[in-house]
Design an enzyme around this catalytic site. Structure first.
Site, short mmCIF file in Angstrom:
data_model
loop_
_atom_site.label_atom_id
_atom_site.label_comp_id
_atom_site.label_asym_id
_atom_site.label_seq_id
_atom_site.Cartn_x
_atom_site.Cartn_y
_atom_site.Cartn_z
N ILE A 105 44.17 43.34 51.28
CA ILE A 105 43.43 44.43 50.60
C ILE A 105 44.11 44.85 49.29
O ILE A 105 43.46 44.97 48.26
CB ILE A 105 43.28 45.67 51.51
CG1 ILE A 105 42.82 45.29 52.92
CG2 ILE A 105 42.35 46.72 50.88
CD1 ILE A 105 41.38 44.99 53.13
N ASP A 157 46.70 50.00 56.40
CA ASP A 157 47.60 51.16 56.51
C ASP A 157 48.60 51.03 57.66
O ASP A 157 49.51 51.85 57.78
CB ASP A 157 46.78 52.46 56.70
CG ASP A 157 46.03 52.83 55.42
OD1 ASP A 157 46.37 52.30 54.35
OD2 ASP A 157 45.11 53.66 55.50
N LYS A 210 43.54 62.17 58.45
CA LYS A 210 43.65 62.50 57.01
C LYS A 210 42.46 61.94 56.24
O LYS A 210 41.84 62.65 55.45
CB LYS A 210 44.95 61.88 56.45
CG LYS A 210 45.00 61.85 54.94
CD LYS A 210 46.32 61.33 54.42
CE LYS A 210 46.37 59.87 54.08
NZ LYS A 210 45.74 59.42 52.85
N ASN A 211 42.15 60.65 56.49
CA ASN A 211 41.19 60.00 55.62
C ASN A 211 39.73 60.33 55.90
O ASN A 211 38.84 59.79 55.25
CB ASN A 211 41.42 58.49 55.59
CG ASN A 211 42.62 58.16 54.70
OD1 ASN A 211 43.08 59.02 53.93
ND2 ASN A 211 43.13 56.95 54.81
N ARG A 227 52.81 63.70 53.09
CA ARG A 227 51.43 63.70 52.58
C ARG A 227 50.44 63.36 53.68
O ARG A 227 49.29 63.77 53.62
CB ARG A 227 51.29 62.68 51.45
CG ARG A 227 51.95 63.10 50.16
CD ARG A 227 51.64 62.12 49.07
NE ARG A 227 50.27 61.66 49.21
CZ ARG A 227 49.83 60.46 48.85
NH1 ARG A 227 50.63 59.60 48.31
NH2 ARG A 227 48.56 60.15 49.01
N ASP A 250 36.39 51.04 38.65
CA ASP A 250 35.19 50.46 38.05
C ASP A 250 33.93 50.67 38.90
O ASP A 250 32.84 50.93 38.37
CB ASP A 250 35.41 48.96 37.77
CG ASP A 250 35.85 48.19 39.01
OD1 ASP A 250 36.49 48.80 39.89
OD2 ASP A 250 35.52 46.99 39.12
N LEU A 251 34.08 50.61 40.22
CA LEU A 251 32.89 50.77 41.08
C LEU A 251 32.34 52.19 41.02
O LEU A 251 31.13 52.40 41.16
CB LEU A 251 33.23 50.39 42.53
CG LEU A 251 33.46 48.90 42.77
CD1 LEU A 251 34.00 48.66 44.18
CD2 LEU A 251 32.14 48.14 42.59
N CYS A 257 49.32 56.49 45.94
CA CYS A 257 50.40 55.58 46.36
C CYS A 257 50.49 54.36 45.45
O CYS A 257 49.49 53.88 44.93
CB CYS A 257 50.14 55.11 47.78
SG CYS A 257 50.46 56.40 48.99
N ARG A 266 44.49 49.78 41.97
CA ARG A 266 43.57 50.85 42.33
C ARG A 266 42.56 51.17 41.21
O ARG A 266 42.57 52.24 40.61
CB ARG A 266 44.33 52.12 42.73
CG ARG A 266 45.60 51.92 43.48
CD ARG A 266 45.54 51.80 44.96
NE ARG A 266 44.67 52.55 45.80
CZ ARG A 266 45.03 53.57 46.57
NH1 ARG A 266 46.23 54.05 46.49
NH2 ARG A 266 44.16 54.10 47.39
C1 EPZ Z 1 41.00 53.99 51.46
O1 EPZ Z 1 41.45 53.78 50.13
C2 EPZ Z 1 42.11 54.81 52.10
N1 EPZ Z 1 42.26 56.04 51.36
C3 EPZ Z 1 43.40 54.00 52.08
O2 EPZ Z 1 44.39 54.75 52.74
C4 EPZ Z 1 43.18 52.69 52.81
O3 EPZ Z 1 44.35 51.90 52.68
C5 EPZ Z 1 42.01 51.92 52.18
O4 EPZ Z 1 40.83 52.77 52.16
C6 EPZ Z 1 41.64 50.66 52.93
O5 EPZ Z 1 41.33 50.98 54.25
C7 EPZ Z 1 41.47 57.06 51.57
O6 EPZ Z 1 40.56 57.03 52.39
C8 EPZ Z 1 41.77 58.31 50.82
P1 EPZ Z 1 39.40 50.99 48.76
P2 EPZ Z 1 40.48 53.38 48.96
O7 EPZ Z 1 38.66 51.54 47.57
O8 EPZ Z 1 39.09 53.77 49.32
C9 EPZ Z 1 38.93 47.74 45.45
C10 EPZ Z 1 46.43 55.89 52.90
O9 EPZ Z 1 47.63 55.59 52.90
N2 EPZ Z 1 38.25 48.69 44.53
O10 EPZ Z 1 38.66 50.80 50.05
O11 EPZ Z 1 41.04 53.83 47.69
C11 EPZ Z 1 40.43 48.03 45.59
O12 EPZ Z 1 41.15 47.50 44.50
C12 EPZ Z 1 45.47 55.24 51.94
O13 EPZ Z 1 45.92 56.73 53.67
C13 EPZ Z 1 37.65 48.16 43.39
O14 EPZ Z 1 37.67 46.96 43.12
O15 EPZ Z 1 40.61 51.86 49.01
C14 EPZ Z 1 40.76 47.35 46.90
O16 EPZ Z 1 41.02 45.98 46.68
C15 EPZ Z 1 46.15 54.26 51.04
N3 EPZ Z 1 37.05 49.04 42.52
C16 EPZ Z 1 39.45 47.48 47.70
O17 EPZ Z 1 38.45 47.89 46.78
C17 EPZ Z 1 36.98 50.37 42.75
O18 EPZ Z 1 36.40 51.11 41.92
C18 EPZ Z 1 39.53 48.46 48.81
O19 EPZ Z 1 40.07 49.66 48.33
C19 EPZ Z 1 37.60 50.87 43.92
C20 EPZ Z 1 38.22 50.01 44.81
#
Ligand code: EPZ
Length: 434
Positions: free
Chosen positions: A334, A312, A26-27, A406, A129-130, A121, A126
């Protein structure tokens, strides 16, 4: 009306057997779909999982003006026009966090994009800002009004150098894709190194992109032109979370389970944790064979970016640890909202103490009792399915269509084939999470 799964528990018996075929991931499929915006011609995507998030992502692109054809199960051809609508449709994008990865390619190719603050989710705050910082670094102006971000890059995006304060997966992918079309060179430092990112980069490179270092913490992209899908196709890599979930289920309840079409290398952290707990695991090139042990030993788990233990798979692993003889600590590093589901496991009979929002102590072995469950998110939903299979008596899991469906293809069919008593029905229950 929502879909419900009714599961008759095995009451701790280890009798599942047969084989489970792992679907495409999926991802990365979602990101490959977003990457079609970077192509001047059509792109063929294969081994795409037939799951609701994929349908929504394709629907988003279709509503924006792309042509999508479904040639056979798991195969799609996507063609994005010169005049794509650059506003992400609010209703779909709001409900799906992964939609945010579309913003990079759309902004890079068309010079503007608008999108709502994304949902997804309920596993933490979530933030975005980045994304905002990155767009600004690449020369765009970002404004926010009525819960919608509008981003404009009048003279196009230009390459930039970033250091990500968090190793975010979607931020890395969004800017890696944006940089393919931006003018000049982009360097992403402290980039996420998940294998899905490497897989996506390899495909884009095959089609003309110049991405170096994907899979390491520094990715360099030389941008400037659209890609071509002529004569190429993208074959989605196996889903390591799908594989890991069945592996954990097998470790709890299988006489012998063969997990096929997977990549065991992507699951080293999980395999190591399960082996320390006494689970019998054999590894072949694209297959894992698992047998549940008579006695499970406790192990401490700490989620981490790849190659550490995946967040996950934290919920399914916590279910596993309720069956270990002794105390295990689960540390979710995380997301801060990703242990809330443990309350429902406690109601099934698990002994779980919340130490703080990031840590729980699991004391086993507990006898789990079947009950009515509502899943707070996709991954916890699958953990509830595993708990229900191990439990005594019947469980009814609601909200399946807005959570489990999903991300997991034909979950009931695949479980039934290995010996789980599982039925799908429609219920009048209100949905909880999207
Ligand atoms: C990806 O989410 C996956 N989703 C998630 O899978 C997975 O849990 C996660 O990576 C960690 O492996 C997809 O690929 C669609 P992150 P993502 O941004 O990219 C912080 C599932 O069930 N952050 O890597 O959204 C955030 O708060 C999903 O399949 C910022 O600070 O997660 C977190 O602490 C759920 N600012 C950290 O980064 C930002 O602008 C990692 O989150 C964005 C993120």
């Amino acid at each position: 009306m929502g879909n419900t799964l009714v599961i008759k528990g095995l009451d701790g018996e280890r009798k599942l057997e047969g084989s489970v075929r792992i679907t495409g991931a999926k991802n990365v499929a979602l990101k490959a779909i977003a990457s079609t915006v970077l192509f001047r011609d059509s792109v063929k995507l294969e081994n795409v999982p037939e799951i609701d998030d994929v349908f929504r992502m394709l629907e988003l692109l279709r509503e924006m003006g792309a042509e999508v054809s479904h040639t056979k199960s798991g195969s799609y051809i996507v063609s994005v026009p010169h005049n794509l609508n650059t506003d992400l449709p609010l209703e779909i994008a709001k409900r799906m966090r992964a939609s945010i990865v579309l913003t990079g390619p759309v902004l890079a190719r068309y010079g503007k994009v608008s999108f709502p603050h994304p949902g997804g989710c309920l596993i933490g705050s979530r933030p975005v800002d980045l994304f905002v910082e990155g767009f600004e670094k690449m020369g765009a102006k970002v404004s926010f009004k009525d819960n919608t971000y509008s981003v404009i890059a009048k003279s196009g995006l230009r390459g930039a150098e970033f250091f990500l304060k968090n190793q975010s997966v979607t931020v890395t992918e969004t800017f890696m894709m944006a940089a393919v079309c931006a003018k000049g060179t982009t360097v992403i430092k402290n980039a996420a190194i998940e294998p899905e990112i490497t897989d996506l980069a390899q495909f884009l490179n095959k089609c003309g992109a110049k991405i170096v270092g994907a899979g390491t913490s520094t990715i360099t992209i030389r941008g400037g032109k659209l890609l071509t899908g002529k004569g190429k196709s993208y074959k989605t890599m196996p889903d390591r979370i799908d594989a890991g979930s069945f592996l954990i289920l097998g470790a709890l309840a299988a006489r012998e389970l063969h997990i096929t079409n997977c990549n065991p290398v992507h699951l080293e952290a999980v395999i190591q944790a399960l082996r320390s707990a006494g689970v019998d695991i054999k590894i072949k090139k694209a297959e894992i064979i698992v047998r549940a042990p008579a006695k499970i030993l406790p192990v401490d788990i700490k989620t981490h970016e790849y190659p550490g233990f995946p967040t996950d798979l934290q919920a399914p692993m916590t279910v596993f640890l309720t069956q270990a003889q002794g105390e295990s600590l689960v540390f979710e590093t995380i997301f801060e909202g990703r242990l809330n589901y443990t309350e429902a496991l406690a109601a099934m009979g698990a002994q779980i103490t919340m130490m703080d929002p990031h840590r729980v102590l699991v004391r086993g072995k507990s006898e789990l009792r079947g009950r009515k469950l509502k899943s707070p998110d996709l991954r916890a939903g699958l953990a509830f399915v595993i708990a229900a299979i191990v439990a005594k008596g019947e469980s009814v899991i609601h909200n399946v269509d807005t959570t489990i469906d999903r991300g997991y293809e034909d979950v009931d069919k695949r479980l039934r084939a290995i010996g789980v008593s599982i039925e799908r029905t429609e219920s009048g229950e209100q949905t909880l999470a999207e």
